[in-house]
Write a protein that holds these residues in place. Structure first.
Motif: not given
Length: 292
Positions: A279-292
């Protein structure tokens, strides 16, 4: 550089040492120790331990792991979706500038600032089968013919726990979504109105796309927090009745401190941690995608 002087890198490491020491003592060492304990047969009431390899993990997977996983997912989904819908509706209402919105915004924050254990005892009284407020109201209205044991029946216990957690967490969701709504340019809605879009159409075409990022972050964070929630469930039901509300947090606690079986408790906790890492990895991936 003069002799005896620290370089910038050495000075930086020196500043980091206290925090690093705390991290190793409070987080890293207990985490590694608990993972290692999962490979041993160890009890809180007997000295010593014996290496068992993957036996503890096999016992956990062959035991109550799947019912506990199901309960955890049901609680997590319910305690995330229900307060999100309530918080979103209230955020939209407050953002519309209804009369008394400032006062209501402050009042709605009360459930959030009250400690979780206090909230749990409050709802324990509300759901009480003998003198609870909920039964009293429903009996007076004629909806019930007899008192219901909301926390004592498997069919209603999980619903009661989800309602309690939702009441405590919707204010945080409301505040986050309201902050997102207030960053929306008014010109977007005005332009949509000029084009003939009604309120529903403006919500679908303007509000939802603008709120997609913050709404997804709120849902992910709430899901992760609920996946490891403990106090509300433990105070209200203790995982009962008949294991109907037993989640990972309750199961690990009961196995370790009621069953005194550290080996199985840490094995269950290790599997729980792996799911949390996903779940945390999914959240971090989402955050990275939103910032890029």
């Amino acid at each position: 550089m003069r002799a005896g002087r620290l370089t910038n890198g050495q000075f930086a490491w020196l500043l980091m040492l206290p925090a690093l020491a705390l991290f190793l003592a409070i987080i890293a060492y207990p985490l590694i120790s608990s993972v290692v304990t999962g490979f041993f047969e160890q009890s809180l009431v007997r000295p010593g331990r014996a290496f068992t390899g993957l036996a503890n993990f096999a016992d956990v997977l062959g035991g109550d792991f799947w019912p506990v996983l199901r309960n955890t997912l049901v609680f997590t989904a319910g305690a995330t979706i229900v307060p999100f819908l309530i918080g979103y509706a209230l955020a939209l209402a407050l953002n519309a500038g209804i009369r008394g919105s400032g006062l209501m915004r402050g009042l709605f924050l009360f459930p959030w600032v009250i400690p979780g254990v206090v909230v749990s005892f409050l709802w324990l009284w509300i759901f009480n089968a003998n003198y609870g407020v909920l039964n009293g109201i429903l009996l007076r209205l004629g909806i019930l013919d007899a008192p219901v044991s909301w926390l004592g029946e498997p069919a209603t216990a999980m619903i009661a726990v989800i309602v309690t957690k939702s009441w405590a967490s919707f204010p945080w969701i409301m505040v986050m979504l309201l902050a997102g709504l207030q960053t929306m340019p008014k010109e977007l809605h005005e332009a949509a109105s000029v084009d003939g879009a009604g309120a529903i159409r403006r919500f679908i075409s303007v509000t939802l796309p603008h709120m997609k990022g913050i709404a997804s972050i709120v849902v992910l964070l709430e899901f992760i927090w609920n996946f490891q929630h403990f106090d509300t469930i433990y105070v209200l039901t203790g995982g009962g009745p008949a294991g109907a509300t037993e989640t990972f947090a309750v199961a690990v606690y009961d196995t370790a401190f009621k069953g005194f079986d550290l080996g199985h408790a840490t094995a269950l906790g290790g599997l729980w941690m792996l799911l949390l890492l996903v779940l945390v990895a999914f959240y971090l991936r989402h955050e990275t995608k939103e910032r890029s």
